[in-house]
Design an enzyme around this catalytic site. Structure first.
Site, PDB file in Angstrom:
ATOM      1  N   ASP A 120       7.378   3.288  43.430  1.00 26.72           N
ATOM      2  CA  ASP A 120       7.431   3.220  41.982  1.00 26.72           C
ATOM      3  C   ASP A 120       7.962   4.551  41.483  1.00 26.72           C
ATOM      4  OD1 ASP A 120       7.400   2.640  39.400  1.00 26.72           O
ATOM      5  OD2 ASP A 120       5.243   2.309  39.206  1.00 26.72           O
TER       6      ASP A 120
HETATM    7  C1  BGC Z   1       6.824   1.574  36.348  1.00 27.97           C
HETATM    8  C2  BGC Z   1       7.264   0.347  37.120  1.00 27.97           C
HETATM    9  C3  BGC Z   1       8.707   0.061  36.856  1.00 27.97           C
HETATM   10  C4  BGC Z   1       9.527   1.290  37.215  1.00 27.97           C
HETATM   11  C5  BGC Z   1      11.006   1.103  37.042  1.00 27.97           C
HETATM   12  C6  BGC Z   1       7.771   2.747  36.550  1.00 27.97           C
HETATM   13  O1  BGC Z   1       7.474   3.789  35.705  1.00 27.97           O
HETATM   14  O2  BGC Z   1       5.530   1.921  36.760  1.00 27.97           O
HETATM   15  O3  BGC Z   1       6.457  -0.749  36.782  1.00 27.97           O
HETATM   16  O4  BGC Z   1       9.120  -1.061  37.591  1.00 27.97           O
HETATM   17  O5  BGC Z   1       9.111   2.357  36.379  1.00 27.97           O
HETATM   18  O6  BGC Z   1      11.394   1.090  35.728  1.00 27.97           O
END
Ligand code: BGC
Length: 745
Positions: A289
């Protein structure tokens, strides 16, 4: 060289065509052969390149900003995927660089957070879960995938399957609520919706189940925070929805930001290897993530970025989202013998296999179709599906004296900061959803439904401010009406990522406005738009009707009008407990018992587990929700008093629509395992059926319960059922008292 894989691909396609009706093993063998062949021709740098994912500066940025050099890296074959790049032409232009300017021309994968729709925005996922309608949720995901692929996307960062029992945590808006059984079914339905039967179809994507794992248990509901929990709890409550998504074929999985029992999820070999690969045989790929690799440094788990790359690769992370540490350090780490080249090859293999399955080697531009972008988004059919999903997601919390549906020919005062809103109504994570002209506001929806002449309007106050100047006008408008509909709630960005709250009441002076309007003596209906359970105690005690509409999406206002006017009879049931106050959190229906359970019938027992100032009960329990009609349950019967491996139980209950409207009811079945080798919850959902009955109609509803439904992870983490006595409950909410008993032999 590029010609080589194109030639080998063409050969493979011929083979595929020649061998129609091939089974899965043969198809897998073809993918393996193609990827093997490609890997043999790749340099170490090119393999590392596949493990690198960058955001384009296009849209949502949820962490450290874009690396301005990402296009340069792309040209050098140092990047395997791009996220946040949207649009057929734009993604085509980036794909062109990968295909035409790099040595092997390996296509990019394009990711995006399509959480509840791409352009046609559906209700937030928490809302959708309240429909308990798996088919509708699958359809919603299907439409999201079809619109996203029309804009160049082939990889979606959903479903989010984090069980959470903490409404302070803003990300509950993205999930399916607190229950493991329902959450697992929804996880699978969403994966099926996104991926369809064939990943290479132009309108399907590969899904990415997230955030692995236990992110929803973040301490004190503050985002990114520590998680410390027993393995028993992890296995029984937090892991099953991931397993369900993977069993449904989900091709990728995202790690979570939190640490789990002292080890950050992104460096957690137990999660990523022992469970995911060894136990569950996952053969897709794992992405971090965002910069969660780098974040192992402030976690206090890695010395520096190089060390964090070493930990992550050795733990089983295949792709580094935005962190840049795989790109910068994997080669040196291999040279130093701290990471094995084989692991990097395996990571690249997993990623290439998904690209192959998406059909990208056959046609790297298959998802960059400017025509589909014109014809396949925001279609009337998509909008109609969003409207239907929105009304199915709403939960009628209160309806005294049949205040709703609104009676014909009455003058309606529409009051509140969200009446004319077209911005907040989409909720958090709205992808490419328009927050300006396209959404249908409650005002527009109701005007369309009952005509402008019957409606008067006053804003009254903002969502969050101390300004009460609009109260007098609102009271005047209310006084001149027959019924008042107040539309209130949260800002869309009070929930979602890093939007936690410690106070769960309506923000600003909204409750003061409700109190002022209540004094007019007119019947007051509250329509709520919000991303989490709220502590609406005064509202519950004093208002005539409350409709939880959540953030209902593009067609939200039309859907709310459908419910208010009775064109649609509400059927949603809560999937997350509403607490009376924040001090009760975490509060959820399937908790364990204490050794000193509090019994309100024996209040003199001073040492029953309780609070000084508030009862143990929720404001509204899991599974709760009213209809304009009433349902009565009777004749709960079991086919036997005993359940065995060979003889499942047949459970029957008579459901009667005892009111005046046709309507739907979610019939819920719960069990309680009275004694276990580890303590067991006081109730657990084990089945449900959504049933339509005409007014006055009765029907016998059947369930089958097998010993497998009674399994749980014991202290050795074995998935077992144990002999003993059980209670079984059926009803329209988790607090149902309709009960019988059986024994597992
Ligand atoms: C979030 C994710 C998301 C990713 C990409 C992160 O900050 O926790 O859920 O998929 O960003 O945008």
């Amino acid at each position: 060289m590029r010609l080589n894989w194109i030639t080998s691909f063409a050969l493979l396609c011929l083979l595929i065509l020649a061998g129609c009706g091939k089974d899965k093993d043969q198809r897998d063998a073809e993918v393996d052969k193609f990827v093997d062949d490609l890997l043999r021709r790749m340099t170490l740098e090119e393999k590392i390149g596949q493990t690198v994912l960058y955001t384009s500066g296009y849209d949502v940025i949820t962490g450290p900003t874009v690396d301005p050099n990402y296009k340069e890296y792309l040209k050098k074959g140092m990047v395997g995927g791009i996220f946040n790049a949207v649009g057929a032409d734009y993604t085509r232009s980036l794909q062109k660089i990968a295909v035409e300017e790099t040595r092997l021309g390996i296509p990019l994968i394009f990711g995006y957070d399509v959480i509840h729709g791409q352009r046609t925005i559906f209700p937030i996922p928490l809302a959708e879960s309240c429909s308990w309608d798996l088919e509708a949720m699958e359809r919603s995901a299907r439409i999201a995938a079809s619109e996203a692929t029309a804009e160049g996307i082939n990889w979606i960062y959903a479903p989010m399957v984090d069980i959470s029992r903490d409404p302070r945590w803003g990300r509950v808006a993205e999930g399916a609520g607190e229950d493991v059984y329902l959450g697992s079914l929804i996880a699978a339905a969403r994966v099926k919706g996104f991926q369809g039967d064939n990943l290479s179809a132009v309108n399907t994507v590969v899904a990415c189940v997230k955030h692995y794992a236990a992110y929803g248990a973040t301490m004190a509901g503050r985002d990114y925070n520590t998680v410390d929990m027993s393995l028993n709890e992890l296995w029984n409550t937090y892991l099953p929805p991931f397993k369900a998504a993977l069993d449904a074929g989900c091709g990728t999985i995202m790690t979570s930001f939190n640490d789990l029992n002292g080890i950050p999820a992104t460096g957690n070999k137990y999660l990523l290897k022992d469970i995911l690969r060894d136990k569950w045989n996952f053969n897709g790929f794992v992405v971090t993530d965002y910069t969660s690799i780098n974040e192992m440094i402030p976690h206090g788990y890695a010395n520096d970025e190089k060390h964090s790359a070493e930990i992550a690769m050795n733990a089983g992370v295949d792709m580094d989202m935005q962190g840049g540490v795989y790109m910068n350090h994997l080669k040196t780490l291999i040279e130093e013998g701290k990471v094995s080249e084989k692991d990097v090859t395996e990571a690249a293999r997993a990623i290439l296999k998904i690209k192959y399955k998406l059909g990208l080697f056959e046609d790297p531009y298959r998802y960059c179709d400017a025509n589909r972008e014109k014809t396949d988004i925001l279609t009337p059919a998509n909008k109609e599906a969003a409207r239907d999903m929105a009304r199915k997601s709403m939960v009628l919390l209160k309806n005294d004296k049949q205040t709703l549906p609104l009676k014909e020919n009455k003058r309606v005062a529409l009051i509140g900061p969200l009446v004319k809103d077209k911005y907040e109504i989409l909720g958090c994570w709205s992808a490419m959803g328009n927050r300006d002209t396209i959404p249908v506001s409650v005002y527009d929806g109701l005007v369309e439904a009952i005509g402008k002449d019957k409606i008067s309007y006053a804003k009254g106050c903002d969502i969050q401010s101390e300004d009460t100047k609009g109260f007098a006008e609102a009271v005047r408008v209310a006084s001149a009406s027959d019924v008042v509909v107040m539309v209130m709630g949260e800002f869309h960005n009070m929930s979602g990522e890093n939007n936690s709250r410690t106070n769960l009441s309506l923000p600003g002076v909204q409750v003061d406005l409700l109190k002022a309007i209540k004094k007019t003596g007119k019947p007051v209906v509250l329509v709520l738009m919000n991303g989490r359970p709220l502590t609406i105690n005064w509202e519950k005690d004093n208002l005539d009707a409350i409709l939880e509409a959540w953030f209902p999406g593009t067609m939200g206002g039309a859907a709310i009008a459908d419910v208010l006017t009775g064109k649609y009879n509400p059927s949603g049931k809560l999937t997350m407990t509403f607490p009376q106050n924040v001090g009760q959190i975490p509060l959820f229906y399937n908790h364990k018992n204490t050794g000193r359970p509090y019994d309100p019938n024996v209040p003199q027992f001073a040492y029953g587990s309780r609070y000084w100032d508030v009862s143990n009960e929720p404001l509204y329990p899991f599974g709760y929700g009213l209809s304009y009609t009433t349902f009565t349950y009777s004749d709960l019967t079991l086919s036997s008093k005993e359940i065995t491996k060979e003889n499942p139980l047949k459970v029957s209950v008579k459901l009667t629509n005892s009111g005046e409207y046709d309507g739907e009811e979610v019939v819920q079945l719960y069990t309680r395992d009275l004694v276990g080798s580890v303590t067991r919850p006081v109730k657990e959902l084990k089945g449900f059926k959504k049933v339509f009955l005409k007014a006055g109609e009765s029907k016998v509803i059947d369930f089958t319960l097998s010993v497998n439904d009674l399994r749980f992870y014991n202290s050795q983490l074995e998935y077992v059922y144990e002999p003993g006595d059980f209670h079984l409950f059926v009803g329209g909410s988790s607090d149902t008292k309709l009960k019988t008993e059986f024994t597992l032999k």
